[in-house]
Enzyme design. Structure first.
Site, mmCIF file in Angstrom:
data_model
loop_
_atom_site.group_PDB
_atom_site.id
_atom_site.type_symbol
_atom_site.label_atom_id
_atom_site.label_comp_id
_atom_site.label_asym_id
_atom_site.label_seq_id
_atom_site.Cartn_x
_atom_site.Cartn_y
_atom_site.Cartn_z
ATOM 1 N N LEU A 57 0.813 -1.212 0.000
ATOM 2 C CA LEU A 57 0.000 0.000 0.000
ATOM 3 C C LEU A 57 0.841 1.254 0.000
ATOM 4 C CD1 LEU A 57 -2.708 -0.990 2.650
ATOM 5 C CD2 LEU A 57 -2.886 -1.134 0.156
ATOM 6 N N GLY A 61 10.012 6.217 5.235
ATOM 7 C CA GLY A 61 11.362 6.095 5.767
ATOM 8 C C GLY A 61 11.478 5.097 6.903
ATOM 9 N N ASP A 187 3.941 14.536 12.990
ATOM 10 C CA ASP A 187 4.000 14.561 11.527
ATOM 11 C C ASP A 187 2.610 14.450 10.911
ATOM 12 O OD1 ASP A 187 5.487 14.837 9.200
ATOM 13 O OD2 ASP A 187 5.743 12.685 8.929
#
Length: 327
Positions: A57, A61, A187
């Site tokens: 999918l 990182g 994030d």
């Protein structure tokens, strides 16, 4: 640093017997490598017996995610493989064992999950496997759903203001819920927001806590994790804090949702080369301007964002916005 320790491991040192009388204590030996290998093989076999892994999918990182399903009931799942050498944020438990921070955060979320979720919540961790060279996370996979980045692109490159408001209201609620649990995602961006489209009302889900950490009161973070362009304090001060960073990220997500053609860039905004579209309602423009206050001491809290008139006014005109400009 995102490395934390719950409790130092206590080691009891015993003195050797002074004479040969009585039974002798055996020295502690290292774990038998063959037994460890057998244990890892057993865990992998258990995972493969329970789940069927399918197509990839996505990849980032810190891990690679595959679709799949649970064999017992065909429940759709997302299967995330994280190589141990790529685990950025770690947590040390009471035994001294290092765990991926993502696992620890999601276990805490599962433990603290309330019965009345505010229509926005992180996806659930169903199971996880600590293997020799990698960690495997088996996660809830909402279907049908797509990440916000793709959802925007599939709807012409930007959304109407009313639809963006539905998404942001849930996203702010989710961020407040995390803050109350002392969790800093670090994030939040369009790629890490799933949009469930199974009903008439969109539902927002948060994914990927790979760079998350636990918040300590008044803490500043001096090691960068996440997307640098979403952390303005990093550029000016070389450090950042949870509250102002998350508020800024709320603004970035909303900006990208309403402006087509190009993504928001913090560095360009700080150079006064990005403009909020004047075709937006005044309340929406004000909401964005408050998210983008560069002085962290003047930045609103998430709770203040939640009570902003734009999120609470149901009479916003439906309008499609034009592109913003760099100059």
């Amino acid at each position: 640093s995102c490395n934390t320790s719950v409790k130092d491991a206590r080691v009891s040192k015993r003195k050797a017997a002074a004479n040969d009388e009585g039974p002798k204590r055996k020295n502690k030996r290292r774990p038998d490598l063959e037994k460890t290998r057998q244990s890892v093989d057993a865990l992998r076999a258990e995972f493969e017996a329970k789940y069927k892994q399918q197509d990839q999918l996505g990849e980032g990182g810190y891990g690679t995610v595959f679709g799949g399903y649970r064999k017992a009931d065909n429940l759709p799942v997302a299967i995330k493989h994280i190589a141990k050498e790529k685990i950025g944020c770690k947590h040390v438990d009471e035994t001294g064992k290092q765990l991926p921070m993502e696992v620890v955060i999601m276990l805490k979320l599962a433990d603290k999950r309330s019965r009345s979720v505010r229509m926005s919540a992180p996806v659930s961790l169903l199971e996880w496997y600590d293997l020799d060279q990698e960690v495997i996370l088996v996660l809830e996979r909402p279907i049908p759903a797509e990440d916000l980045y793709d959802y925007i692109n599939h709807n012409g490159g930007s959304l109407e203001e009313q639809e963006a408001k539905i998404i942001l209201k849930q996203l702010v609620d989710a961020a407040i819920d995390l803050e109350e649990k002392k969790i800093f995602h670090r994030d939040i961006k369009a790629e890490d927001i799933l949009i469930e489209t199974s009903s008439d009302v969109l539902r927002v889900r948060l994914i990927d806590f790979g760079v998350g950490c636990f918040i300590k009161r008044g803490a500043c973070y001096r090691k960068l994790y996440g997307t640098p362009d979403f952390i303005p304090e990093w550029f000016s001060l070389g450090r950042y804090r949870a509250g102002p960073t998350t508020v800024w990220q709320m603004g970035v997500v909303l900006f990208d949702t309403l402006h087509s053609d190009a993504a928001f860039e913090t560095t360009e905004f700080l150079k006064d080369r990005v403009r909020i579209s004047e075709t937006l309602s005044e309340n929406c423009q004000d909401f964005l301007q408050r998210c983008f206050i560069t002085d962290p001491k003047q930045c609103p809290t998430l709770e203040q964002l939640r009570t902003h008139p734009w999120l609470n006014n149901t009479n916003t005109t439906h309008r499609q916005t034009d592109s913003f400009m760099y100059w």
